[in-house]
Scaffold this motif. Structure first.
Motif, mmCIF file in Angstrom:
data_model
loop_
_atom_site.group_PDB
_atom_site.id
_atom_site.type_symbol
_atom_site.label_atom_id
_atom_site.label_comp_id
_atom_site.label_asym_id
_atom_site.label_seq_id
_atom_site.Cartn_x
_atom_site.Cartn_y
_atom_site.Cartn_z
ATOM 1 N N GLY A 222 0.807 -1.206 0.000
ATOM 2 C CA GLY A 222 0.000 0.000 0.000
ATOM 3 C C GLY A 222 0.838 1.254 0.000
ATOM 4 N N ARG A 223 1.356 1.633 1.174
ATOM 5 C CA ARG A 223 2.058 2.904 1.304
ATOM 6 C C ARG A 223 3.227 3.038 0.329
ATOM 7 N NH1 ARG A 223 2.480 7.202 4.785
ATOM 8 N NH2 ARG A 223 0.901 6.331 6.176
ATOM 9 N N ALA A 224 3.985 1.971 0.128
ATOM 10 C CA ALA A 224 5.145 2.069 -0.769
ATOM 11 C C ALA A 224 4.725 2.398 -2.196
ATOM 12 C CB ALA A 224 5.945 0.769 -0.738
ATOM 13 N N ILE A 225 3.538 1.934 -2.595
ATOM 14 C CA ILE A 225 3.012 2.271 -3.923
ATOM 15 C C ILE A 225 2.595 3.736 -3.957
ATOM 16 C CG2 ILE A 225 1.093 1.882 -5.528
ATOM 17 C CD1 ILE A 225 1.179 -1.081 -4.711
ATOM 18 N N TYR A 226 1.869 4.168 -2.938
ATOM 19 C CA TYR A 226 1.389 5.552 -2.910
ATOM 20 C C TYR A 226 2.539 6.548 -2.784
ATOM 21 C CZ TYR A 226 -3.281 3.568 -2.274
ATOM 22 O OH TYR A 226 -4.453 2.867 -2.444
ATOM 23 N N ASP A 227 3.593 6.151 -2.085
ATOM 24 C CA ASP A 227 4.759 7.020 -1.916
ATOM 25 C C ASP A 227 5.673 7.034 -3.140
ATOM 26 O OD1 ASP A 227 4.032 7.801 0.588
ATOM 27 O OD2 ASP A 227 5.468 6.556 1.673
ATOM 28 N N GLY A 228 5.411 6.153 -4.102
ATOM 29 C CA GLY A 228 6.240 6.092 -5.294
ATOM 30 C C GLY A 228 7.478 5.238 -5.151
ATOM 31 N N ARG A 229 7.585 4.506 -4.060
ATOM 32 C CA ARG A 229 8.750 3.632 -3.858
ATOM 33 C C ARG A 229 8.636 2.355 -4.694
ATOM 34 N NH1 ARG A 229 11.160 4.525 1.652
ATOM 35 N NH2 ARG A 229 10.216 6.440 2.443
ATOM 36 N N ILE A 230 7.406 1.946 -4.977
ATOM 37 C CA ILE A 230 7.155 0.768 -5.793
ATOM 38 C C ILE A 230 6.241 1.152 -6.945
ATOM 39 C CG2 ILE A 230 5.999 -1.484 -5.874
ATOM 40 C CD1 ILE A 230 6.932 -2.028 -3.062
ATOM 41 N N ASP A 231 6.676 0.838 -8.154
ATOM 42 C CA ASP A 231 5.845 1.014 -9.343
ATOM 43 C C ASP A 231 5.088 -0.287 -9.576
ATOM 44 O OD1 ASP A 231 5.265 2.464 -12.060
ATOM 45 O OD2 ASP A 231 5.944 0.450 -12.604
ATOM 46 N N VAL A 232 3.772 -0.186 -9.688
ATOM 47 C CA VAL A 232 2.943 -1.384 -9.774
ATOM 48 C C VAL A 232 3.331 -2.261 -10.956
ATOM 49 C CG1 VAL A 232 0.592 -2.245 -10.125
ATOM 50 C CG2 VAL A 232 1.004 -0.364 -8.522
ATOM 51 N N ALA A 233 3.461 -1.663 -12.129
ATOM 52 C CA ALA A 233 3.783 -2.448 -13.328
ATOM 53 C C ALA A 233 5.142 -3.133 -13.187
ATOM 54 C CB ALA A 233 3.763 -1.556 -14.563
ATOM 55 N N GLU A 234 6.120 -2.410 -12.657
ATOM 56 C CA GLU A 234 7.455 -2.985 -12.474
ATOM 57 C C GLU A 234 7.431 -4.112 -11.437
ATOM 58 O OE1 GLU A 234 12.053 -1.516 -11.570
ATOM 59 O OE2 GLU A 234 10.375 -0.117 -11.349
ATOM 60 N N ALA A 235 6.670 -3.912 -10.371
ATOM 61 C CA ALA A 235 6.576 -4.934 -9.329
ATOM 62 C C ALA A 235 5.931 -6.207 -9.854
ATOM 63 C CB ALA A 235 5.780 -4.391 -8.152
ATOM 64 N N ILE A 236 4.909 -6.049 -10.680
ATOM 65 C CA ILE A 236 4.240 -7.219 -11.250
ATOM 66 C C ILE A 236 5.194 -7.985 -12.142
ATOM 67 C CG2 ILE A 236 2.433 -7.932 -12.880
ATOM 68 C CD1 ILE A 236 0.751 -5.597 -11.702
ATOM 69 N N ARG A 237 5.962 -7.263 -12.949
ATOM 70 C CA ARG A 237 6.938 -7.936 -13.821
ATOM 71 C C ARG A 237 7.968 -8.694 -12.988
ATOM 72 N NH1 ARG A 237 6.517 -3.090 -16.826
ATOM 73 N NH2 ARG A 237 8.372 -2.235 -15.812
ATOM 74 N N LEU A 238 8.430 -8.092 -11.908
ATOM 75 C CA LEU A 238 9.427 -8.739 -11.052
ATOM 76 C C LEU A 238 8.866 -10.033 -10.462
ATOM 77 C CD1 LEU A 238 11.617 -6.990 -8.391
ATOM 78 C CD2 LEU A 238 10.381 -9.065 -7.829
ATOM 79 N N LEU A 239 7.627 -9.976 -9.953
ATOM 80 C CA LEU A 239 7.054 -11.147 -9.300
ATOM 81 C C LEU A 239 6.678 -12.238 -10.289
ATOM 82 C CD1 LEU A 239 4.811 -9.375 -6.633
ATOM 83 C CD2 LEU A 239 6.998 -10.530 -6.266
ATOM 84 N N LYS A 240 6.450 -11.858 -11.537
ATOM 85 C CA LYS A 240 6.096 -12.841 -12.557
ATOM 86 C C LYS A 240 7.323 -13.460 -13.216
ATOM 87 C CE LYS A 240 1.561 -12.749 -12.639
ATOM 88 N NZ LYS A 240 0.787 -13.937 -12.269
ATOM 89 N N ASP A 241 8.437 -12.740 -13.202
ATOM 90 C CA ASP A 241 9.641 -13.158 -13.932
ATOM 91 C C ASP A 241 10.177 -14.478 -13.376
ATOM 92 O OD1 ASP A 241 11.839 -13.319 -15.500
ATOM 93 O OD2 ASP A 241 12.909 -11.655 -14.568
#
Length: 241
Positions: A222-241
């Motif tokens: 939650g917060r890390a996404i809203y704060d800009g620390r985690i980009d949703v699209a990039e995070a999804i790619r990382l977890l899927k890779d």
């Protein structure tokens, strides 16, 4: 591993709490539907929603905001907070929620959870929130004497879709998830575990992914996404890779 971007609802707005304290809320978006749509546009496969007011009240409070979210996205939504009886479970599943999360009632009335699992296979998750290793309920306002594992084991053969494990001491403070406790829980039970609380960076997501074999099937951020620390699209790619 699935990323669950989080929308926590307080007074109709998207907020994040610090350490589970309602008076430590930061408002990030006053339009929950738009926030959900942005997550879906970034590739989110699920959206995690919590009615914070409802968790304290013991009944749905942010219903209108939840319905705006449901109307704004086609991806599945899992919802927790204030769901304490079968009528409320049926109501939300009937409105389009894909999976309900039962927290306080899992401790107070485990038979209701088991009954719901029988009636709605694959559509019931159990939320276990821990403070100091003990289960917290009533919107995290009360701490029980039961350990996380003791509660999780009550539902081993119930057909629960997932156990959502939140370490309250990590929640909203960006100190990293309680990886050891989450992985230990996942190894001790057969139900998939979704990690929550403290995720602060892609590094944390990599660390969780490295423990996927333990049974950790997803992570809520939650917060890390809203704060800009985690980009949703990039995070999804990382977890899927």
């Amino acid at each position: 591993m699935i990323l669950f971007p989080a929308i926590d609802l307080k007074d109709g707005a998207c907020v994040r709490l610090k350490l589970g304290l309602m008076d430590q809320a930061t408002v990030f978006n006053t339009d929950p539907g738009a926030q959900a749509a942005s997550f879906a546009a970034a590739g989110a496969e699920w959206i995690h929603v919590v009615d914070l007011n409802g968790a304290f009240a013991g009944r749905p409070v942010n219903g209108a905001a939840v319905e705006r979210i449901l109307a704004s996205v086609s991806v599945p939504v899992q919802l927790g907070g204030g769901i304490r009886d079968m009528d409320t479970i049926e109501m939300w599943l009937g409105k389009g929620v894909s999976r309900v999360i039962l927290g306080t009632v899992a401790l107070r009335n485990p038979e209701l959870v088991k009954d719901a699992c029988r009636r709605f296979p694959g559509r019931v998750a159990v939320g276990i929130d821990a403070k100091g290793g003990k289960v917290a309920v009533e919107g995290w306002a009360e701490t029980s004497n039961l350990t996380v594992l003791e509660l999780a084991l009550k539902f081993e053969d119930a057909g629960v879709a997932a156990i959502i494990y939140t370490d309250i001491d990590r929640d909203g403070v960006l100190t990293g998830p309680n990886l050891a406790a989450t992985a230990a829980l996942a190894r001790a039970i057969s139900t998939p575990v979704i990690a929550s609380g403290g995720v602060s960076s892609l590094y944390d997501l990599k660390a969780l992914k490295a423990e996927a074999d333990s049974g950790i099937a997803g992570v809520i951020s939650g917060r890390a996404i809203y704060d800009g620390r985690i980009d949703v699209a990039e995070a999804i790619r990382l977890l899927k890779d």
